[in-house]
Design a protein around this motif. Sequence first.
Motif, mmCIF file in Angstrom:
data_model
loop_
_atom_site.group_PDB
_atom_site.id
_atom_site.type_symbol
_atom_site.label_atom_id
_atom_site.label_comp_id
_atom_site.label_asym_id
_atom_site.label_seq_id
_atom_site.Cartn_x
_atom_site.Cartn_y
_atom_site.Cartn_z
ATOM 1 N N GLY A 151 -9.851 -9.648 31.836
ATOM 2 C CA GLY A 151 -8.665 -8.791 31.782
ATOM 3 C C GLY A 151 -7.672 -9.162 32.867
ATOM 4 N N ALA A 152 -8.185 -9.329 34.091
ATOM 5 C CA ALA A 152 -7.284 -9.636 35.203
ATOM 6 C C ALA A 152 -6.599 -10.971 34.983
ATOM 7 N N ALA A 153 -7.373 -11.970 34.519
ATOM 8 C CA ALA A 153 -6.780 -13.294 34.339
ATOM 9 C C ALA A 153 -5.749 -13.269 33.222
ATOM 10 N N ALA A 154 -6.042 -12.512 32.139
ATOM 11 C CA ALA A 154 -5.090 -12.437 31.031
ATOM 12 C C ALA A 154 -3.808 -11.752 31.488
ATOM 13 N N LEU A 155 -3.971 -10.664 32.237
ATOM 14 C CA LEU A 155 -2.805 -9.943 32.750
ATOM 15 C C LEU A 155 -1.979 -10.865 33.635
ATOM 16 N N ASN A 156 -2.686 -11.625 34.473
ATOM 17 C CA ASN A 156 -2.010 -12.550 35.369
ATOM 18 C C ASN A 156 -1.252 -13.607 34.595
ATOM 19 N N LEU A 157 -1.861 -14.076 33.510
ATOM 20 C CA LEU A 157 -1.208 -15.107 32.717
ATOM 21 C C LEU A 157 0.080 -14.570 32.117
ATOM 22 N N ILE A 158 -0.006 -13.337 31.593
ATOM 23 C CA ILE A 158 1.186 -12.755 30.968
ATOM 24 C C ILE A 158 2.278 -12.553 32.015
ATOM 25 N N ILE A 159 1.896 -11.941 33.153
ATOM 26 C CA ILE A 159 2.901 -11.696 34.190
ATOM 27 C C ILE A 159 3.427 -13.017 34.726
ATOM 28 N N GLY A 160 2.500 -13.972 34.923
ATOM 29 C CA GLY A 160 2.912 -15.241 35.496
ATOM 30 C C GLY A 160 3.912 -15.960 34.616
ATOM 31 N N LEU A 161 3.557 -16.155 33.323
ATOM 32 C CA LEU A 161 4.473 -16.864 32.427
ATOM 33 C C LEU A 161 5.740 -16.053 32.229
ATOM 34 N N GLY A 162 5.572 -14.735 32.138
ATOM 35 C CA GLY A 162 6.741 -13.870 31.964
ATOM 36 C C GLY A 162 7.707 -14.030 33.116
ATOM 37 N N SER A 163 7.168 -14.043 34.328
ATOM 38 C CA SER A 163 8.067 -14.105 35.475
ATOM 39 C C SER A 163 8.723 -15.473 35.591
ATOM 40 N N VAL A 164 7.964 -16.515 35.208
ATOM 41 C CA VAL A 164 8.545 -17.852 35.322
ATOM 42 C C VAL A 164 9.719 -18.000 34.372
ATOM 43 N N PHE A 165 9.551 -17.498 33.140
ATOM 44 C CA PHE A 165 10.615 -17.682 32.167
ATOM 45 C C PHE A 165 11.547 -16.478 32.064
ATOM 46 N N SER A 166 11.477 -15.605 33.047
ATOM 47 C CA SER A 166 12.400 -14.473 33.020
ATOM 48 C C SER A 166 13.744 -14.935 33.574
#
Lengths: 481, 494
Positions: free
Chosen positions: B28-43
């Motif tokens: 769960g933590a890694a998936a959340l991190n992936l979403i936030i991480g990619l989201g923030s990079v391409f925001s």
Amino acid sequence: MSAYWLEIIVLLGGLVLLLAEAFLAPKQKHHLASSAIFILVFTLLCLFFAKPFSVGNEEMTRFYAWDSSAKFFKGFTLIATILTLLLALDYRRILSKFTANPDSEDGTGEYYCLFLFACAGMMWMASAKDLVSLFVALELTTITSYILVGFMRRNVGSLEAGVKFLILGALSTGFLVYGISWIYGATGTTDLALIGEKINADNSTYLLFGLSLILISLAFKVGAVPMHLWVPDVYQGAPTPTTAFLSIASKASGFVIALRVIEPFITDPLIGSKVIFILAVLAGATILLGNLAAIPQKNFKRLLAYSSIANAGFILLPIAAWDTGNDLSSTQVVAFYLAIYLITTFAAFFILAVIHRQSGSDDITAFEGLGKRHPALASMTAVIIAALAGLPLTAGFWGKFLAFKMAVTAGLWIPVILGFVGVAAGFYYYFQIIRAMYWRSSLNESPLQVRPLSFWVIVTLSALTLILGIWPQPVYWLIGG
Amino acid sequence: MSILLILIPILAAIAILSGGKARSIATGAAALNLIIGLGSVFSFDHSVWNFSWQVLSQPSIHLALGFYDGMSMIMVALSALVLFAAVMSGKCPEGHEKLWYSSILFIGAGGLGAFLSTDLFFFYAFHELALIPTFLMIGMLGSGERKEAAWKITIYLALGSIILLAGLIWLVAASGSETWLFEDLLASTIADSGAQKGIALLLIIGFGVLISLFPFHSWAAPAYASAPAPVAMLHAGVLKKFGLYGLIRLYPMVAEGMQAWLSLLIVLLLCNILWVGFVTLNQKRLDMMLGNSSVMHMGYIFLAFAALIEAGSFEANPLAKPAAVLLMFAHGISIALLFMLTDTIRRKTGTVELAELGGLAKAAPRLAFLFGLGAMASIGLPGLANFSGEVLVFLSGFHAYDGGGLGCVQVATILALWGVVISAVYMLRAYRQTFHGPAVKHTDSSHVQDFGPFCQIPAALLAIALLVVGLFPNSLLNLLKASTAPAPCEQAAE
């Protein structure tokens, strides 16, 4: 309240407790420790309300300094003594095994009181600014320490340690007195503030000789090369609370007086560079010897002894790099280093005492299987070990970081390079503990019992290690940065 | 905000250590991190991610996090991807779930923290977070010569980072910068050329040990080979890029000093490519081969760095930095994918000795396809991410070439091209040995089942990343371009 009342409170407290000891029932002796802690906590509170005494008190002003460094180190000594007594409370079962009457606490009462006298001597050392008062304060502490080391008189190791400590301690006292007499002979004063003004080309050789003798004696006190030989044997033989006390409080007070004694010489343009050279050599040799000799150790207490030598070397680095750079003074860096050293080393000794209580051994093999037997204690031990090794994001890193930063800024490359070798070696020997806890499994798989007092002290110290690792600013407030 | 990316894995690890359900919390933590991480990079607005807190006043050090430029965005994306894949892959030995998942999360948090830090001190500090988890994971749960490998990687990394620390302290002291923040440091200059040279050397050695630059590379291959798959993925894929990231980030401050070491660096990087390349050819085990190939490929990234040094600044050779960053990303993804699949092979067949394998493609076609994709990417086949990176590296080597005599960087580039041939030889040979030919006893379909769907998710994710970046490298290069402008957020919005 004038500042010197702090020492008076501690001394009087010690005397009263020593009297009370005679009237206490054998089973009640540990109340002395609680009372001693109470006295020290009270003194610690008083420290915040202490004022410098009136200027009219000339004799006192000549002998007794009251500045931010004196204040910090008095607090440091008090906290270290309180923690030592807490450790002694949990250690009393082992202590009583080797004293007068093994089945009762008879004969352990004096042990707690003696720490108060040693503490008073160290508090005075933090303020000593005259060579004579410095000597008297130092002797009060040293003589008390002889008794504390050899206190377990039915234990051969403790007796041997006591004798070794006594002989080498007497020798180092001899060096100190001899050095002081040379300095007095060359300048005609024992006041450190005046000595600096009297250095000239004619007497600089005598002064350097005198200073070298004093440095040898202080090297004994802090456990630095060339007077480091007593450290492993005494640390191993002495009761663990005494070892912790020697390794932390005693070392710190050695550095306090070293800073005060060295200052007039190292800031002098005539002989300053020579003093820096001597200190740099001492620092480099101490770091190298302490760290390399720690590598083959199998006994955790002995390992901590060598690590304590190594740390003395790291603390000598900022002293040798006297006040270069624009960030912090050497005194502040030393204070910072020691504050963090206090937290991590005390935690290590508390853990050692817990393990010793369970297994009766100080060996690294006694840590085997700790990861299974008590996971919480094992992870806290891992944090403390990481801090001792100087891993970033733990408090232990900041001390080494600031010390190295100062030495690099001052361009002391050879001691710095030796320091790096030392730190790398440190990773190896400290990680032995982590390896023992997690890689190895123990024959004894039963859960480990930890007394609540020790447990919560370890929790507090590990939490401090982590918090200060991210946010070290609170230590700055204490050292007046 | 960006502190979330570090806090999530650390808090998850603490939750696991204090008794939570290890696998689900970690996933769960890694998936959340992936979403936030990619989201923030391409925001669009990157400034909302900035975070700063002064933890020390003298010297002035901040816990400052955020996206300093496009390079940190790409590295954060890489870390989040590999962390997620690492948590999902590998099989935890019975009874060690706590250690397994919390260690992976701590190592991942260390990588993310380093790439997100905009303060030099914490950039350095976060990297060390991985040290103890790595030591425990390799030493306890590794395979083969795990104890020697664990000690070796620990001592090497500790020694490398302590040398690096000396360089960093000297760098800050010589620059006269008041804080350790990147923006203040990079705005200041080091006037003393002797200091520049000294600092540059310390940085090359310090970072070099962490990147496994020849001759400090001998820790890497054995450690990756014995490490549990997630640790090898994170180390080879993410943490090794820490050193390259640091070199490129700090390069403008010591641009002159680096010049003095250019020829030395070229010799070392050629040793990385050719010497280690030949060593790789001779490996008999799949995991050792991958470990060595990962060391070898670092040479290409150093080649881009050498081109940068020769040019003298980012502007003088605009290809060098994108080349290095793109290849860092591509290599991180491809090596993570390969280590993950190698571990799958080990679990399914019980061996990674090339001589004992063969014909696996019949029993496990999906595995063979994904492994082939990773191997092709590693060789540098067009259409996959590594190709774009390597082409840019070679182009950057010849960027300054004026048609006259060949400079040392150009000669190095020509020699390095042969590295591609070497890697094609060992990769294809290993692929043939493992997947083609007649099936042996432990690789035929009665013993081996193909990849389950659960294992496919992380592998497919990494493969897709390789394809997307390979076919459309501008997806990453645009991030880098945007960051050269003073205000990245406005640029991106246009």
